[in-house]
Write a protein that holds these residues in place. Structure first.
Motif, PDB file in Angstrom:
ATOM      1  N   PHE A   7       2.202  11.164   4.642  1.00  0.00           N
ATOM      2  CA  PHE A   7       3.122  10.052   4.898  1.00  0.00           C
ATOM      3  C   PHE A   7       2.677   9.175   6.064  1.00  0.00           C
ATOM      4  O   PHE A   7       2.210   9.683   7.079  1.00  0.00           O
ATOM      5  CB  PHE A   7       4.533  10.592   5.211  1.00  0.00           C
ATOM      6  CG  PHE A   7       5.313  11.018   3.998  1.00  0.00           C
ATOM      7  CD1 PHE A   7       4.797  11.942   3.101  1.00  0.00           C
ATOM      8  CD2 PHE A   7       6.575  10.489   3.752  1.00  0.00           C
ATOM      9  CE1 PHE A   7       5.518  12.346   1.982  1.00  0.00           C
ATOM     10  CE2 PHE A   7       7.312  10.879   2.643  1.00  0.00           C
ATOM     11  CZ  PHE A   7       6.783  11.803   1.751  1.00  0.00           C
ATOM     12  N   GLN A   8       2.869   7.871   5.880  1.00  0.00           N
ATOM     13  CA  GLN A   8       2.635   6.970   7.009  1.00  0.00           C
ATOM     14  C   GLN A   8       3.634   7.300   8.124  1.00  0.00           C
ATOM     15  O   GLN A   8       3.278   7.326   9.297  1.00  0.00           O
ATOM     16  CB  GLN A   8       2.806   5.511   6.556  1.00  0.00           C
ATOM     17  CG  GLN A   8       2.539   4.531   7.675  1.00  0.00           C
ATOM     18  CD  GLN A   8       2.599   3.071   7.211  1.00  0.00           C
ATOM     19  OE1 GLN A   8       2.835   2.772   6.034  1.00  0.00           O
ATOM     20  NE2 GLN A   8       2.358   2.153   8.139  1.00  0.00           N
ATOM     21  N   TYR A   9       4.867   7.583   7.724  1.00  0.00           N
ATOM     22  CA  TYR A   9       5.897   7.969   8.694  1.00  0.00           C
ATOM     23  C   TYR A   9       6.488   9.316   8.294  1.00  0.00           C
ATOM     24  O   TYR A   9       7.497   9.370   7.585  1.00  0.00           O
ATOM     25  CB  TYR A   9       7.007   6.911   8.748  1.00  0.00           C
ATOM     26  CG  TYR A   9       6.492   5.531   9.070  1.00  0.00           C
ATOM     27  CD1 TYR A   9       6.005   5.232  10.342  1.00  0.00           C
ATOM     28  CD2 TYR A   9       6.469   4.523   8.095  1.00  0.00           C
ATOM     29  CE1 TYR A   9       5.512   3.964  10.639  1.00  0.00           C
ATOM     30  CE2 TYR A   9       5.979   3.258   8.391  1.00  0.00           C
ATOM     31  CZ  TYR A   9       5.501   2.977   9.660  1.00  0.00           C
ATOM     32  OH  TYR A   9       5.011   1.733   9.956  1.00  0.00           O
ATOM     33  N   LEU A  13      -3.823   9.470   1.463  1.00  0.00           N
ATOM     34  CA  LEU A  13      -3.569   9.498   2.906  1.00  0.00           C
ATOM     35  C   LEU A  13      -3.137   8.117   3.358  1.00  0.00           C
ATOM     36  O   LEU A  13      -3.939   7.186   3.400  1.00  0.00           O
ATOM     37  CB  LEU A  13      -4.836   9.930   3.651  1.00  0.00           C
ATOM     38  CG  LEU A  13      -5.558  11.173   3.103  1.00  0.00           C
ATOM     39  CD1 LEU A  13      -6.745  11.530   3.991  1.00  0.00           C
ATOM     40  CD2 LEU A  13      -4.601  12.356   3.000  1.00  0.00           C
ATOM     41  N   ASP A  14      -1.853   7.995   3.682  1.00  0.00           N
ATOM     42  CA  ASP A  14      -1.322   6.679   4.026  1.00  0.00           C
ATOM     43  C   ASP A  14      -1.369   6.460   5.533  1.00  0.00           C
ATOM     44  O   ASP A  14      -0.543   6.992   6.270  1.00  0.00           O
ATOM     45  CB  ASP A  14       0.112   6.553   3.499  1.00  0.00           C
ATOM     46  CG  ASP A  14       0.636   5.121   3.591  1.00  0.00           C
ATOM     47  OD1 ASP A  14      -0.133   4.239   4.047  1.00  0.00           O
ATOM     48  OD2 ASP A  14       1.796   4.895   3.207  1.00  0.00           O
ATOM     49  N   GLU A  15      -2.336   5.685   5.959  1.00  0.00           N
ATOM     50  CA  GLU A  15      -2.516   5.362   7.382  1.00  0.00           C
ATOM     51  C   GLU A  15      -2.477   6.603   8.266  1.00  0.00           C
ATOM     52  O   GLU A  15      -1.813   6.632   9.293  1.00  0.00           O
ATOM     53  CB  GLU A  15      -1.466   4.338   7.831  1.00  0.00           C
ATOM     54  CG  GLU A  15      -1.577   3.066   7.007  1.00  0.00           C
ATOM     55  CD  GLU A  15      -1.156   1.817   7.755  1.00  0.00           C
ATOM     56  OE1 GLU A  15      -1.080   1.858   8.985  1.00  0.00           O
ATOM     57  OE2 GLU A  15      -0.935   0.804   7.078  1.00  0.00           O
ATOM     58  N   THR A  16      -3.217   7.593   7.826  1.00  0.00           N
ATOM     59  CA  THR A  16      -3.275   8.828   8.592  1.00  0.00           C
ATOM     60  C   THR A  16      -3.967   8.612   9.925  1.00  0.00           C
ATOM     61  O   THR A  16      -3.755   9.343  10.881  1.00  0.00           O
ATOM     62  CB  THR A  16      -3.995   9.894   7.755  1.00  0.00           C
ATOM     63  OG1 THR A  16      -3.260  10.068   6.552  1.00  0.00           O
ATOM     64  CG2 THR A  16      -4.088  11.220   8.480  1.00  0.00           C
ATOM     65  N   LYS A  47       0.823  -1.211   0.000  1.00  0.00           N
ATOM     66  CA  LYS A  47       0.000   0.000   0.000  1.00  0.00           C
ATOM     67  C   LYS A  47       0.861   1.267   0.000  1.00  0.00           C
ATOM     68  O   LYS A  47       0.658   2.183  -0.800  1.00  0.00           O
ATOM     69  CB  LYS A  47      -0.936   0.005   1.226  1.00  0.00           C
ATOM     70  CG  LYS A  47      -1.847  -1.203   1.295  1.00  0.00           C
ATOM     71  CD  LYS A  47      -2.791  -1.171   2.485  1.00  0.00           C
ATOM     72  CE  LYS A  47      -2.101  -1.156   3.845  1.00  0.00           C
ATOM     73  NZ  LYS A  47      -1.383  -2.410   4.186  1.00  0.00           N
ATOM     74  N   SER A  48       1.827   1.302   0.924  1.00  0.00           N
ATOM     75  CA  SER A  48       2.690   2.491   0.994  1.00  0.00           C
ATOM     76  C   SER A  48       3.528   2.628  -0.270  1.00  0.00           C
ATOM     77  O   SER A  48       3.785   3.738  -0.738  1.00  0.00           O
ATOM     78  CB  SER A  48       3.612   2.414   2.205  1.00  0.00           C
ATOM     79  OG  SER A  48       2.851   2.522   3.382  1.00  0.00           O
ATOM     80  N   THR A  49       3.927   1.490  -0.808  1.00  0.00           N
ATOM     81  CA  THR A  49       4.714   1.533  -2.036  1.00  0.00           C
ATOM     82  C   THR A  49       3.891   2.153  -3.163  1.00  0.00           C
ATOM     83  O   THR A  49       4.380   3.016  -3.908  1.00  0.00           O
ATOM     84  CB  THR A  49       5.168   0.111  -2.418  1.00  0.00           C
ATOM     85  OG1 THR A  49       5.934  -0.415  -1.334  1.00  0.00           O
ATOM     86  CG2 THR A  49       6.008   0.120  -3.680  1.00  0.00           C
TER      87      THR A  49
END
Ligand SMILES: Nc1ncnc2c1ncn2[C@@H]1O[C@H](COP(=O)(O)OP(=O)(O)O)[C@@H](O)[C@H]1O
Ligand SMILES: [Mg+2]
Lengths: 250, 437
Positions: free
Chosen positions: A84-86, A169-172, A40-42
């Motif tokens: 960003f997730q991180y 929105l990555d795991e916001t 997913k993040s990729t």
């Protein structure tokens, strides 16, 4: 708006995305769910233009224009935004300074002059109020020493400032307590219009109660293995991912 | 004839041009003998292991100034901090330029070394201070032998000097290659405060080698803030020898901004002769091409209850090279010393390099000493983060590098200097963003 066709991507010869097809139209909200490590993040990073990932095959277009060859900043100038997730800590650069630079560089790319200082200040005030961010926070170094929740809220503050066409929105929602989740979701909803689109990457149904998706996709092992409507998210919440894995492996 | 022989044999001729009856005559004669014995340092000397002077010593320098050259203020205004009122002591090819200077004798002496060395009214200060801090190594001795011109600053007690003092050395290139030996003496008496800005600026591509000695004496509770702006032409090299002797409760800070020049060597030495002294040594180095900057620092803690703070940041691109050699000596009686040292570096290319070496010699047992050095690259994830927000690669790099060097600027007390350095950094990084937020 966003069209992804048969996208394959790898890092250091390791295949991560293995044939993704996705179309997002203006005004739509898509949710992407799936177990950890499924890519997913990729996918989000590849769309945002992270050079570390090699696109081996396939197409990514935004409003009909191929964007694969564009740099991350050029994609940002065209309205792509990724939360960003991180989020990365950047010591020595204040949130305000960072945002001013981002906005003015984007304007420069569009042939516009710098945003007048008073306009900028007004915008910063409005958007920070929208996300209930303390003014003092804005003079701190970007993400440095922020709690998980503060980082995520700050990501959405940046989104609000930049008013992107396509927000990913990555795991916001991870790291947010329920109040913060509501504030963030409310922020995202306020920014929604018929002209922009949002892709929400999440593990949990609970964010989708606030940001209601038109479509839900399940990403597993680098492919979208199932798509549906928001009911699919409920089903996943109840049953987990094992049945999907079984279906795929069968 | 090599440069050393040329210098030694020119000494007689030089002495004929200056006042041979001056009290420093003996000091000069002594010094030329030392230079004759010691010569220029070579890579065999431990302190010069990573800095070779060969490439800068090969030119056929004219070794002491002969003629007066003029330049128009409008042509060199940009090298001054000109948006505030300052005293100025300006030299052109080693000769004093009264036209570009603004000196004073009104309660304080901001004037010329040549005057101080020859006039009786300065005799006592010269006897007490001249060549009393400089070490007797080859380069400093060479400077002492040819010492004639430079800045002489004496601030009597209880004076807060509001206007900063600029010391600027221009070289015009009228000589095909020029060697300069500026000599500065700065004496700040009890409770006084002075701020000084120093710059060496070549105006053409002709080779210039400056071997400078600055002696600074801070008496009880005096404060001296010294800023060195090193952004010279590619053909210019600088060996800066600075010696600071501090008495009790005095504060001295030296900020060194190194952005240019072919070879720059900073020998910066602090001696703490009293209790509750504070010494600050900070630097930002941003270089590229084949430039070389070497910071060789010494802080000698001689008495108890003192502090020293060292913070040097370096950014090295292309084939540039850097050296940081920071020595801290804490004598046995210097208990309760706090000595901090940090040297952080970013290498922008795999052909750039930095040699960094802390050297702690601690003989007291109740002290707090810390040192740390890092060498890294620009953080890729930070770069992507910034670019994903629309900040182009070059600007993102610049912002990261500026952020990296920023805390050295925090302690710069003159806002105009901070602005100027910020602009120089932006310039150096090739961006037009003003990091002024
Ligand atoms: N930069 C990278 N280098 C090596 N492996 C990576 C990199 N980025 C992602 N991966 C790998 O690709 C897979 C998918 O990761 P990711 O996209 O972060 O998954 P998700 O966000 O769905 O949890 C994981 O196995 C992960 O270890
Ligand atoms: Mg992820």
């Amino acid at each position: 708006m966003l069209k992804i066709k048969n996208l394959h991507a790898s890092v250091e010869d390791k295949a991560i995305l293995r044939g993704i097809d996705l179309e997002v139209k203006p005004g739509e909200v898509h949710a992407i769910m799936g177990p950890n490590g499924s890519g997913k993040s990729t996918l989000a990073s590849v769309v945002a233009g992270k050079e570390e990932y090699e696109v081996d095959k396939g197409e990514i277009s935004l409003d009909g224009e191929d964007i694969e060859e564009l740099s991350a900043e050029e994609r940002a100038h065209k309205g792509v935004f990724m939360s960003f997730q991180y989020p990365v800590e950047i010591p020595g650069v204040s949130v305000t300074n960072f945002m001013k630079t981002a906005i003015n560089e984007t304007r420069k790319a569009k042939g516009l002059d710098d945003m007048p200082a008073n306009e900028m200040l007004k915008m910063i005030r409005e958007k920070s109020e929208l996300l209930e961010i303390d003014r003092k926070f804005l003079s701190r170094s970007l993400n440095e020493g922020f709690s998980g929740g503060e980082k995520k809220r700050n990501e959405i503050f940046q989104m609000a400032m930049l008013e992107p066409k396509l927000a990913i929105l990555d795991e916001t929602d991870s790291g947010l307590d329920i109040d913060a989740l509501r504030i963030v979701a409310n922020g995202v909803n306020k920014l929604k219009s018929k002209d922009n689109a949002v892709i929400v990457i999440t593990h949990y149904q609970r964010l989708l109660d606030y940001i209601v998706p038109d479509y839900v996709h399940v990403l597993y092992d680098g492919r979208i293995v199932k798509s549906g409507t928001k009911e699919l998210a409920h089903e996943l919440e109840e049953k987990g991912y094992d049945w999907i894995k079984e279906e795929v492996n069968a | 004839m090599d440069l050393k022989d040329k210098l030694v044999s020119s000494f007689m001729a030089f002495e004929n041009t200056v006042d041979i009856d001056a009290p420093v005559h003996d000091v000069r004669s002594e010094a030329i003998k030392t230079f004759e014995d010691e010569g220029f340092p070579s890579k065999r000397d431990e302190a010069w292991k990573y800095t070779s002077l060969n490439s800068v010593l090969k030119h056929d320098y004219s070794v002491f100034p002969k003629q007066e050259n003029a330049i128009e203020y409008s042509d060199v205004k940009k090298y001054f901090i000109h948006d505030i009122d300052t005293y100025k002591i300006v030299f052109i090819d080693g000769k004093y330029s009264s036209h570009l200077s603004q000196t004073t004798h009104d309660g304080i002496d901001v004037c010329l070394m040549s005057a101080a060395l020859s006039k009786p009214k300065y005799r006592l200060i010269i006897e007490n201070y001249f060549n009393k801090a400089a070490t007797k190594d080859g380069l400093s001795s060479l400077n002492t032998a040819f010492s004639q011109e430079g800045a002489y600053i004496h601030i009597p007690k209880n004076k807060l000097v509001e206007k900063p003092i600029q010391i600027i050395h221009f070289s015009t290139g009228n000589e095909s290659a020029l060697m300069l030996q500026p000599r500065n003496l700065i004496v700040v008496d009890e409770n006084s405060h002075v701020q000084i800005i120093e710059r060496h600026q070549s105006l053409t591509e002709n080779p210039v080698l400056t071997n400078s000695v600055t002696e600074i004496f801070t008496n009880k509770r005096a404060i001296v803030d010294y800023y060195k702006i090193q952004n010279d032409k590619q053909s210019a090299s600088l060996i800066d020898n600075t010696f600071i002797k501090q008495k009790r409760e005095s504060h001295a800070s030296v900020h060194t901004f190194s952005f240019g020049g072919q070879l720059t060597r900073n020998n910066l030495n602090f001696y703490q002769n009293g209790e509750r002294i504070d010494s600050t040594l900070k630097g930002v180095t941003i270089i590229g091409d084949k430039q070389h900057v070497d910071h060789n620092t010494l802080v000698h803690h001689i008495e108890p209850n003192c502090e020293s703070h060292q913070d040097y940041k370096g950014i090295f691109g292309d084939k540039s090279t850097g050296v940081f050699n920071g020595k801290v000596v804490v004598d046995k009686i210097a208990q309760k010393t706090n000595a901090f040292q940090a040297n952080n570096n970013i290498l922008l290319s795999d052909k750039a390099s930095i040699n960094t070496k802390p050297q702690l010699e601690i003989f007291a047992d109740d002290v707090k000493c810390s040192h740390g050095c890092t060498i890294g690259q620009l953080d890729d994830s930070a770069m992507f983060y910034m670019r994903s927000r629309g900040i182009p690669e070059k600007e993102a790099k610049a912002l990261l590098m500026f952020a990296f060097s920023n805390n050295v600027l925090d302690s710069v007390k003159i806002p105009e200097i901070k602005q100027r350095i910020t602009k120089l950094i932006a310039n150096k990084l090739g961006v037009s963003i003003g990091f002024d937020l």
